[in-house]
Design an enzyme around this catalytic site. Structure first.
Site, short mmCIF file in Angstrom:
data_model
loop_
_atom_site.label_atom_id
_atom_site.label_comp_id
_atom_site.label_asym_id
_atom_site.label_seq_id
_atom_site.Cartn_x
_atom_site.Cartn_y
_atom_site.Cartn_z
N GLU A 1 0.84 -1.20 0.00
CA GLU A 1 0.00 0.00 0.00
C GLU A 1 0.87 1.25 0.00
O GLU A 1 1.27 1.71 1.05
CB GLU A 1 -0.93 -0.02 1.21
CG GLU A 1 -1.89 -1.20 1.24
CD GLU A 1 -2.89 -1.13 2.38
OE1 GLU A 1 -3.25 -0.02 2.83
OE2 GLU A 1 -3.32 -2.20 2.84
N TYR A 2 1.08 1.84 -1.15
CA TYR A 2 0.71 1.45 -2.51
C TYR A 2 1.88 1.80 -3.41
O TYR A 2 2.69 2.68 -3.06
CB TYR A 2 -0.52 2.23 -3.00
CG TYR A 2 -1.78 1.97 -2.23
CD1 TYR A 2 -2.52 0.82 -2.46
CD2 TYR A 2 -2.21 2.87 -1.27
CE1 TYR A 2 -3.70 0.59 -1.76
CE2 TYR A 2 -3.38 2.64 -0.57
CZ TYR A 2 -4.13 1.49 -0.81
OH TYR A 2 -5.27 1.26 -0.10
#
Length: 399
Positions: A142-143
Protein backbone atom coordinates in the site's frame (compact mmCIF):
# COMPACT_ATOMS: atom_id res chain seq x y z
CA UNK A 1 -39.15 9.32 6.22
CA UNK A 2 -40.18 6.68 3.72
CA UNK A 3 -40.54 3.22 5.19
CA UNK A 4 -39.19 0.23 3.32
CA UNK A 5 -39.12 -3.43 4.20
CA UNK A 6 -36.06 -5.65 3.90
CA UNK A 7 -36.70 -6.80 0.32
CA UNK A 8 -37.50 -3.31 -0.93
CA UNK A 9 -34.29 -1.83 0.42
CA UNK A 10 -32.10 -4.47 -1.18
CA UNK A 11 -33.98 -4.38 -4.48
CA UNK A 12 -33.58 -0.61 -4.58
CA UNK A 13 -29.82 -1.05 -4.31
CA UNK A 14 -29.74 -3.48 -7.23
CA UNK A 15 -31.91 -1.20 -9.36
CA UNK A 16 -29.52 1.68 -8.69
CA UNK A 17 -26.68 -0.51 -9.98
CA UNK A 18 -28.49 -1.16 -13.25
CA UNK A 19 -27.35 -4.77 -13.34
CA UNK A 20 -28.93 -8.20 -13.44
CA UNK A 21 -27.99 -11.37 -11.66
CA UNK A 22 -25.61 -13.92 -13.10
CA UNK A 23 -23.69 -16.79 -11.63
CA UNK A 24 -19.99 -16.32 -10.84
CA UNK A 25 -17.45 -18.29 -12.83
CA UNK A 26 -16.73 -21.87 -11.83
CA UNK A 27 -13.45 -20.97 -10.06
CA UNK A 28 -13.26 -21.74 -6.37
CA UNK A 29 -15.47 -19.28 -4.50
CA UNK A 30 -13.82 -16.90 -2.06
CA UNK A 31 -15.41 -16.27 1.33
CA UNK A 32 -12.37 -14.85 3.02
CA UNK A 33 -11.14 -12.78 5.95
CA UNK A 34 -7.89 -11.34 7.22
CA UNK A 35 -6.91 -12.28 10.78
CA UNK A 36 -4.25 -10.67 12.94
CA UNK A 37 -2.94 -11.62 16.35
CA UNK A 38 -5.34 -10.31 18.96
CA UNK A 39 -6.19 -11.36 22.53
CA UNK A 40 -9.97 -11.28 22.02
CA UNK A 41 -9.93 -13.71 19.09
CA UNK A 42 -7.33 -16.49 19.16
CA UNK A 43 -7.32 -18.73 16.08
CA UNK A 44 -9.08 -21.44 18.06
CA UNK A 45 -12.12 -19.14 18.40
CA UNK A 46 -12.53 -18.50 14.67
CA UNK A 47 -15.78 -19.90 13.27
CA UNK A 48 -14.11 -21.64 10.32
CA UNK A 49 -17.40 -22.80 8.78
CA UNK A 50 -18.03 -19.20 7.68
CA UNK A 51 -14.89 -18.93 5.53
CA UNK A 52 -13.16 -20.65 2.66
CA UNK A 53 -9.86 -18.73 2.94
CA UNK A 54 -8.18 -17.04 5.90
CA UNK A 55 -5.19 -14.71 5.72
CA UNK A 56 -2.54 -14.37 8.39
CA UNK A 57 -1.77 -10.64 8.66
CA UNK A 58 0.95 -9.46 8.50
CA UNK A 59 4.65 -10.16 7.98
CA UNK A 60 7.26 -7.91 6.39
CA UNK A 61 10.53 -8.45 4.52
CA UNK A 62 13.71 -7.18 6.12
CA UNK A 63 14.38 -3.63 4.91
CA UNK A 64 17.99 -4.48 4.06
CA UNK A 65 18.03 -8.10 2.90
CA UNK A 66 14.39 -8.19 1.65
CA UNK A 67 13.97 -11.69 3.01
CA UNK A 68 10.98 -12.66 5.12
CA UNK A 69 12.56 -13.10 8.53
CA UNK A 70 10.15 -14.75 10.95
CA UNK A 71 10.86 -14.14 14.63
CA UNK A 72 10.34 -16.88 17.19
CA UNK A 73 7.20 -15.19 18.51
CA UNK A 74 5.76 -14.79 15.01
CA UNK A 75 6.64 -18.40 14.19
CA UNK A 76 4.70 -19.52 17.26
CA UNK A 77 1.76 -17.34 16.27
CA UNK A 78 1.73 -18.65 12.71
CA UNK A 79 1.97 -22.28 13.80
CA UNK A 80 -0.91 -21.79 16.21
CA UNK A 81 -2.94 -20.15 13.43
CA UNK A 82 -2.38 -23.00 10.97
CA UNK A 83 -2.81 -25.81 13.50
CA UNK A 84 -5.94 -24.34 15.08
CA UNK A 85 -7.70 -23.81 11.77
CA UNK A 86 -6.83 -27.17 10.31
CA UNK A 87 -7.86 -28.99 13.48
CA UNK A 88 -11.35 -27.52 13.00
CA UNK A 89 -11.49 -27.69 9.19
CA UNK A 90 -8.69 -29.44 7.27
CA UNK A 91 -10.04 -28.09 3.99
CA UNK A 92 -9.79 -24.37 4.79
CA UNK A 93 -7.16 -22.51 2.76
CA UNK A 94 -4.61 -20.30 4.50
CA UNK A 95 -2.52 -17.51 3.01
CA UNK A 96 0.37 -15.50 4.43
CA UNK A 97 -0.21 -11.79 3.86
CA UNK A 98 2.85 -9.59 3.43
CA UNK A 99 2.74 -5.85 4.11
CA UNK A 100 -0.36 -4.10 5.39
CA UNK A 101 -1.62 -0.57 5.73
CA UNK A 102 0.93 0.33 8.40
CA UNK A 103 3.91 -1.08 6.51
CA UNK A 104 6.66 0.93 4.84
CA UNK A 105 5.90 1.22 1.13
CA UNK A 106 9.56 2.12 0.49
CA UNK A 107 10.60 -1.41 1.44
CA UNK A 108 8.45 -2.83 -1.35
CA UNK A 109 9.41 -0.23 -3.94
CA UNK A 110 13.13 -0.76 -3.24
CA UNK A 111 12.79 -4.54 -3.29
CA UNK A 112 10.82 -4.54 -6.54
CA UNK A 113 13.19 -2.17 -8.32
CA UNK A 114 15.74 -4.75 -9.45
CA UNK A 115 15.79 -8.42 -10.35
CA UNK A 116 18.22 -9.60 -7.66
CA UNK A 117 16.23 -8.20 -4.74
CA UNK A 118 12.99 -9.42 -6.28
CA UNK A 119 14.43 -12.94 -6.43
CA UNK A 120 15.61 -12.81 -2.81
CA UNK A 121 12.15 -11.72 -1.70
CA UNK A 122 10.28 -14.23 -3.85
CA UNK A 123 12.41 -17.20 -2.84
CA UNK A 124 12.05 -16.38 0.85
CA UNK A 125 8.25 -16.05 0.60
CA UNK A 126 7.94 -19.47 -0.99
CA UNK A 127 10.28 -21.00 1.58
CA UNK A 128 8.34 -19.54 4.51
CA UNK A 129 4.97 -20.53 3.04
CA UNK A 130 6.09 -24.11 2.49
CA UNK A 131 7.78 -24.41 5.88
CA UNK A 132 4.66 -23.38 7.76
CA UNK A 133 2.13 -25.15 5.53
CA UNK A 134 0.37 -22.14 3.99
CA UNK A 135 -1.63 -22.68 0.82
CA UNK A 136 -0.68 -19.34 -0.65
CA UNK A 137 0.81 -15.86 -0.45
CA UNK A 138 -0.82 -12.45 -0.46
CA UNK A 139 0.87 -9.12 -1.25
CA UNK A 140 -0.48 -6.04 0.53
CA UNK A 141 1.73 -3.28 -0.88
CA UNK A 142 0.00 0.00 0.00
CA UNK A 143 0.71 1.45 -2.51
CA UNK A 144 2.94 1.71 -5.58
CA UNK A 145 3.48 5.47 -5.86
CA UNK A 146 4.16 6.08 -9.56
CA UNK A 147 4.15 4.42 -13.01
CA UNK A 148 7.65 3.00 -12.53
CA UNK A 149 6.64 1.24 -9.32
CA UNK A 150 3.58 -0.15 -11.09
CA UNK A 151 5.89 -1.48 -13.80
CA UNK A 152 8.11 -3.01 -11.11
CA UNK A 153 5.01 -4.65 -9.61
CA UNK A 154 4.31 -6.12 -13.04
CA UNK A 155 7.79 -7.66 -13.14
CA UNK A 156 7.50 -8.90 -9.55
CA UNK A 157 4.25 -10.73 -10.28
CA UNK A 158 5.60 -12.37 -13.43
CA UNK A 159 8.74 -13.59 -11.66
CA UNK A 160 6.77 -14.67 -8.59
CA UNK A 161 4.45 -16.81 -10.70
CA UNK A 162 7.36 -18.44 -12.52
CA UNK A 163 9.02 -19.25 -9.19
CA UNK A 164 5.78 -20.66 -7.76
CA UNK A 165 5.32 -22.88 -10.80
CA UNK A 166 8.92 -24.08 -10.59
CA UNK A 167 8.49 -24.85 -6.89
CA UNK A 168 5.36 -26.87 -7.63
CA UNK A 169 7.16 -28.84 -10.36
CA UNK A 170 10.19 -29.66 -8.24
CA UNK A 171 8.29 -30.38 -5.02
CA UNK A 172 5.38 -32.26 -6.54
CA UNK A 173 2.97 -30.18 -4.46
CA UNK A 174 0.12 -27.99 -5.71
CA UNK A 175 1.31 -24.51 -6.67
CA UNK A 176 0.95 -21.87 -4.01
CA UNK A 177 -1.92 -19.46 -4.46
CA UNK A 178 -0.95 -15.86 -5.19
CA UNK A 179 -3.17 -12.87 -4.44
CA UNK A 180 -2.87 -9.17 -3.68
CA UNK A 181 -4.80 -6.56 -1.74
CA UNK A 182 -5.24 -3.48 -3.92
CA UNK A 183 -6.69 0.03 -4.01
CA UNK A 184 -10.46 0.36 -4.42
CA UNK A 185 -10.06 1.52 -8.05
CA UNK A 186 -7.68 0.38 -10.75
CA UNK A 187 -6.33 3.92 -11.17
CA UNK A 188 -5.38 6.36 -8.44
CA UNK A 189 -7.62 9.06 -9.85
CA UNK A 190 -7.69 10.98 -6.56
CA UNK A 191 -3.91 11.33 -6.51
CA UNK A 192 -1.69 13.98 -8.04
CA UNK A 193 0.40 11.17 -9.54
CA UNK A 194 -1.56 9.22 -12.12
CA UNK A 195 -0.85 5.49 -12.15
CA UNK A 196 -2.77 2.29 -12.81
CA UNK A 197 -2.29 -1.31 -11.80
CA UNK A 198 -0.82 -3.78 -14.35
CA UNK A 199 -4.11 -5.56 -14.95
CA UNK A 200 -2.90 -7.87 -17.74
CA UNK A 201 -0.10 -9.17 -15.54
CA UNK A 202 -2.46 -9.60 -12.60
CA UNK A 203 -4.89 -11.61 -14.74
CA UNK A 204 -2.11 -13.84 -15.94
CA UNK A 205 -0.09 -14.31 -12.78
CA UNK A 206 -2.47 -14.01 -9.83
CA UNK A 207 -5.22 -16.30 -8.63
CA UNK A 208 -7.34 -13.33 -7.53
CA UNK A 209 -7.32 -9.66 -6.57
CA UNK A 210 -8.65 -8.45 -3.21
CA UNK A 211 -10.14 -5.02 -3.91
CA UNK A 212 -10.15 -2.97 -0.71
CA UNK A 213 -13.59 -1.44 -1.25
CA UNK A 214 -13.59 0.54 1.99
CA UNK A 215 -12.10 3.55 3.78
CA UNK A 216 -13.69 5.73 1.12
CA UNK A 217 -14.66 8.27 3.78
CA UNK A 218 -13.43 8.93 7.30
CA UNK A 219 -12.72 11.62 9.85
CA UNK A 220 -9.89 12.97 7.67
CA UNK A 221 -12.78 14.81 6.02
CA UNK A 222 -15.00 17.13 8.07
CA UNK A 223 -18.15 15.73 6.51
CA UNK A 224 -19.76 12.46 7.39
CA UNK A 225 -19.85 9.86 4.65
CA UNK A 226 -20.32 6.19 3.83
CA UNK A 227 -16.98 4.44 4.47
CA UNK A 228 -17.85 1.76 1.93
CA UNK A 229 -20.86 3.08 0.04
CA UNK A 230 -21.96 1.14 -3.02
CA UNK A 231 -23.07 4.28 -4.85
CA UNK A 232 -22.98 8.04 -4.60
CA UNK A 233 -24.84 10.25 -7.09
CA UNK A 234 -22.32 13.02 -6.43
CA UNK A 235 -19.01 11.16 -6.55
CA UNK A 236 -16.99 8.32 -8.08
CA UNK A 237 -15.57 7.44 -4.66
CA UNK A 238 -17.79 4.38 -4.39
CA UNK A 239 -17.57 0.61 -4.36
CA UNK A 240 -19.44 0.27 -7.65
CA UNK A 241 -17.16 2.73 -9.44
CA UNK A 242 -14.05 1.03 -8.11
CA UNK A 243 -15.11 -2.52 -8.99
CA UNK A 244 -16.31 -1.49 -12.43
CA UNK A 245 -13.05 0.38 -13.05
CA UNK A 246 -11.16 -2.86 -12.47
CA UNK A 247 -13.43 -4.82 -14.79
CA UNK A 248 -13.41 -2.01 -17.35
CA UNK A 249 -9.60 -2.11 -17.39
CA UNK A 250 -9.73 -5.82 -18.25
CA UNK A 251 -9.69 -7.56 -14.86
CA UNK A 252 -11.55 -10.85 -15.15
CA UNK A 253 -14.60 -10.78 -12.85
CA UNK A 254 -13.75 -14.27 -11.61
CA UNK A 255 -10.44 -12.86 -10.35
CA UNK A 256 -12.03 -9.93 -8.49
CA UNK A 257 -12.90 -10.18 -4.79
CA UNK A 258 -14.94 -7.46 -3.09
CA UNK A 259 -13.64 -6.20 0.24
CA UNK A 260 -16.21 -5.58 2.99
CA UNK A 261 -15.35 -3.75 6.23
CA UNK A 262 -16.38 -5.13 9.60
CA UNK A 263 -15.84 -1.74 11.20
CA UNK A 264 -17.27 1.75 11.05
CA UNK A 265 -15.80 5.23 10.72
CA UNK A 266 -16.85 7.84 13.26
CA UNK A 267 -17.21 11.61 13.38
CA UNK A 268 -18.11 14.31 15.90
CA UNK A 269 -20.97 16.37 14.50
CA UNK A 270 -20.71 20.14 14.34
CA UNK A 271 -24.45 20.54 14.90
CA UNK A 272 -26.47 17.77 16.55
CA UNK A 273 -29.59 18.86 14.65
CA UNK A 274 -27.86 18.17 11.30
CA UNK A 275 -27.10 14.47 11.25
CA UNK A 276 -27.73 13.08 7.76
CA UNK A 277 -25.24 11.70 5.27
CA UNK A 278 -22.71 14.45 4.49
CA UNK A 279 -23.38 16.43 7.68
CA UNK A 280 -20.62 18.76 8.83
CA UNK A 281 -18.27 17.42 11.48
CA UNK A 282 -15.39 18.75 13.53
CA UNK A 283 -13.22 15.66 13.77
CA UNK A 284 -13.13 12.02 14.78
CA UNK A 285 -15.85 10.51 16.94
CA UNK A 286 -15.92 7.49 19.28
CA UNK A 287 -12.92 5.18 19.11
CA UNK A 288 -10.76 7.98 17.71
CA UNK A 289 -12.45 7.58 14.35
CA UNK A 290 -12.92 3.81 14.15
CA UNK A 291 -15.17 1.25 15.85
CA UNK A 292 -15.36 -2.47 15.17
CA UNK A 293 -18.81 -3.74 14.24
CA UNK A 294 -19.52 -5.24 17.65
CA UNK A 295 -18.53 -1.89 19.19
CA UNK A 296 -20.93 -0.08 16.86
CA UNK A 297 -23.75 -2.33 18.05
CA UNK A 298 -22.72 -1.75 21.64
CA UNK A 299 -22.69 2.02 21.05
CA UNK A 300 -26.15 1.89 19.48
CA UNK A 301 -27.54 -0.12 22.39
CA UNK A 302 -25.83 1.85 25.15
CA UNK A 303 -26.74 5.29 23.81
CA UNK A 304 -30.13 4.54 22.25
CA UNK A 305 -28.71 5.82 18.97
CA UNK A 306 -30.91 6.37 15.95
CA UNK A 307 -30.08 3.86 13.21
CA UNK A 308 -30.76 4.89 9.62
CA UNK A 309 -30.13 3.57 6.10
CA UNK A 310 -29.06 5.78 3.24
CA UNK A 311 -30.46 4.45 -0.03
CA UNK A 312 -28.23 6.63 -2.22
CA UNK A 313 -25.08 5.00 -0.86
CA UNK A 314 -26.59 1.72 0.40
CA UNK A 315 -25.04 2.11 3.82
CA UNK A 316 -26.01 2.26 7.46
CA UNK A 317 -25.32 5.02 9.93
CA UNK A 318 -26.23 5.85 13.48
CA UNK A 319 -26.05 8.96 15.60
CA UNK A 320 -26.46 9.99 19.20
CA UNK A 321 -25.65 13.45 20.48
CA UNK A 322 -22.56 14.64 18.65
CA UNK A 323 -21.45 11.11 17.69
CA UNK A 324 -22.01 9.82 14.13
CA UNK A 325 -20.96 6.41 12.76
CA UNK A 326 -21.05 5.13 9.17
CA UNK A 327 -20.79 1.36 8.66
CA UNK A 328 -22.06 -1.81 7.00
CA UNK A 329 -24.41 -4.22 8.74
CA UNK A 330 -26.09 -7.49 7.67
CA UNK A 331 -28.66 -5.59 5.61
CA UNK A 332 -26.21 -3.52 3.58
CA UNK A 333 -23.93 -6.54 3.19
CA UNK A 334 -26.90 -8.37 1.67
CA UNK A 335 -27.00 -5.67 -1.00
CA UNK A 336 -23.26 -5.97 -1.56
CA UNK A 337 -23.45 -9.74 -1.90
CA UNK A 338 -26.20 -9.30 -4.50
CA UNK A 339 -24.08 -6.75 -6.33
CA UNK A 340 -20.98 -8.97 -6.29
CA UNK A 341 -22.94 -11.92 -7.58
CA UNK A 342 -24.69 -9.81 -10.21
CA UNK A 343 -21.28 -8.89 -11.65
CA UNK A 344 -20.06 -12.48 -11.50
CA UNK A 345 -17.33 -11.72 -8.98
CA UNK A 346 -15.52 -14.59 -7.35
CA UNK A 347 -16.54 -13.65 -3.85
CA UNK A 348 -15.76 -11.34 -0.96
CA UNK A 349 -13.39 -10.89 1.94
CA UNK A 350 -13.70 -9.14 5.30
CA UNK A 351 -11.34 -6.86 7.16
CA UNK A 352 -11.00 -8.10 9.73
CA UNK A 353 -11.90 -11.53 11.02
CA UNK A 354 -13.86 -11.42 14.25
CA UNK A 355 -14.82 -7.75 14.34
CA UNK A 356 -18.44 -8.97 14.28
CA UNK A 357 -17.89 -11.88 16.65
CA UNK A 358 -17.87 -10.48 20.18
CA UNK A 359 -21.45 -10.36 21.46
CA UNK A 360 -22.59 -10.31 17.81
CA UNK A 361 -22.25 -14.02 16.98
CA UNK A 362 -20.47 -13.42 13.66
CA UNK A 363 -23.59 -11.65 12.46
CA UNK A 364 -22.20 -10.13 9.25
CA UNK A 365 -19.98 -13.06 8.27
CA UNK A 366 -22.95 -15.42 8.65
CA UNK A 367 -24.95 -13.26 6.27
CA UNK A 368 -22.26 -13.54 3.60
CA UNK A 369 -21.92 -17.28 4.06
CA UNK A 370 -25.67 -17.80 3.68
CA UNK A 371 -26.19 -15.54 0.67
CA UNK A 372 -23.24 -15.82 -1.71
CA UNK A 373 -24.11 -18.40 -4.38
CA UNK A 374 -27.42 -19.02 -2.64
CA UNK A 375 -30.36 -19.56 -5.02
CA UNK A 376 -32.35 -17.02 -3.03
CA UNK A 377 -30.14 -14.19 -4.34
CA UNK A 378 -30.65 -15.18 -7.99
CA UNK A 379 -34.36 -15.64 -7.42
CA UNK A 380 -34.45 -12.31 -5.66
CA UNK A 381 -32.66 -10.48 -8.46
CA UNK A 382 -34.86 -11.96 -11.17
CA UNK A 383 -38.30 -11.96 -9.61
CA UNK A 384 -38.74 -9.51 -6.75
CA UNK A 385 -41.04 -6.53 -7.37
CA UNK A 386 -41.60 -3.55 -5.15
CA UNK A 387 -42.66 0.06 -5.13
CA UNK A 388 -39.63 2.34 -5.28
CA UNK A 389 -39.18 5.59 -3.43
CA UNK A 390 -37.20 8.73 -4.26
CA UNK A 391 -36.41 9.38 -0.60
CA UNK A 392 -32.74 9.01 0.29
CA UNK A 393 -33.15 7.97 3.93
CA UNK A 394 -35.30 5.13 5.19
CA UNK A 395 -36.36 3.61 8.45
CA UNK A 396 -36.25 -0.12 8.00
CA UNK A 397 -39.20 -2.41 8.68
CA UNK A 398 -37.74 -5.90 9.01
CA UNK A 399 -39.89 -8.93 8.27
Amino acid sequence: MARLNFVQFIFLAIVYAGITGKSPATAEVMKGAYWFEQPLLPPSAIETSLFSHLYYAFVMPNNVTFKLEISNSTATSISNFIDSLHSKDPTIKTLLSIGGGDSDSLVFSTMASNSSTRKIFIDSTIEVARNFGFDGLDLDWEYPQNPKEMNDLDLLLKEWRLAINLDATTSGRPPLLLSAAVYFAVEFFLSNTSRSYPVASMNQNMDWINVMSYDLHGAWSNNTGAPAGLFDPKSNVTVIYGIQSWIGAGALPEKVIMGIPLYGRTWTLKDTSVHGMGAQAVGAGPGNGTLQFFQVEQFNNDTGATVAYDVNTVSAYSYSGTSWIGYDDPLTVTAKIGFAQALGLRGYFFWACGFDAFNSNWKVARQGKILFLSPCINNFLSSVHCELTHKSEVTLVKK
